[in-house]
Structures are given as structure tokens and as C-alpha cells.
Design a protein around this motif. Structure first.
Motif: not given
Length: 70
Positions: A23, A25, A41, A43
């Protein structure tokens, strides 16, 4: 989690179940408006499940090892 079993006559069974998670971010330019020069952003994320199965046979001639990966 795994299973390790001696089947006799030099045979061995080894089974391992696994889970892996990645993960990532990231936030760029903490402002509230998006302009042509601002970043957005980002991700990156995934989860992987699997199983490793190995069967081994040891004899006077050597070691035979076969396996299966899911």
C-alpha cells in the motif's frame, strides 16, 4: 501458516500459505485546488494470496524436490 509432515521412507510434505499486501499513498501540494502545475494524489495498492507446496524425497542417490506455486 504452514504444514510440515514426514510421510515416511524419505518423503516429506511441506505446505505454506501466505498473504502479502503493498500500500502506497502519497499526497502532493496539500492545497485544495488543482491547477495545470499541481500534482494529484497517488495510490498504489495490491493484496496477494498464495500457496507453496513442496514434496521432497531423500534417498542414497540424492534429493528429489518437486513443488507447486499458486
Amino acid at each position: 501458516m504452514g504444514l510440515n509432515s514426514d510421510l515416511g521412507h524419505g518423503w516429506r510434505l511441506e505446505d505454506k500459505v501466505y498473504s502479502n499486501r503493498y500500500y502506497n499513498h502519497q499526497q502532493y501540494n496539500n492545497g485544495t485546488s488543482i491547477t495545470p502545475t499541481s500534482a494529484t494524489d497517488k495510490l498504489n495498492s495490491y493484496r496477494k494470496y498464495g500457496d507453496n507446496l513442496t514434496v521432497t524425497q531423500e534417498s542414497k542417490w540424492g534429493v528429489l524436490r518437486v513443488g507447486f506455486l499458486v
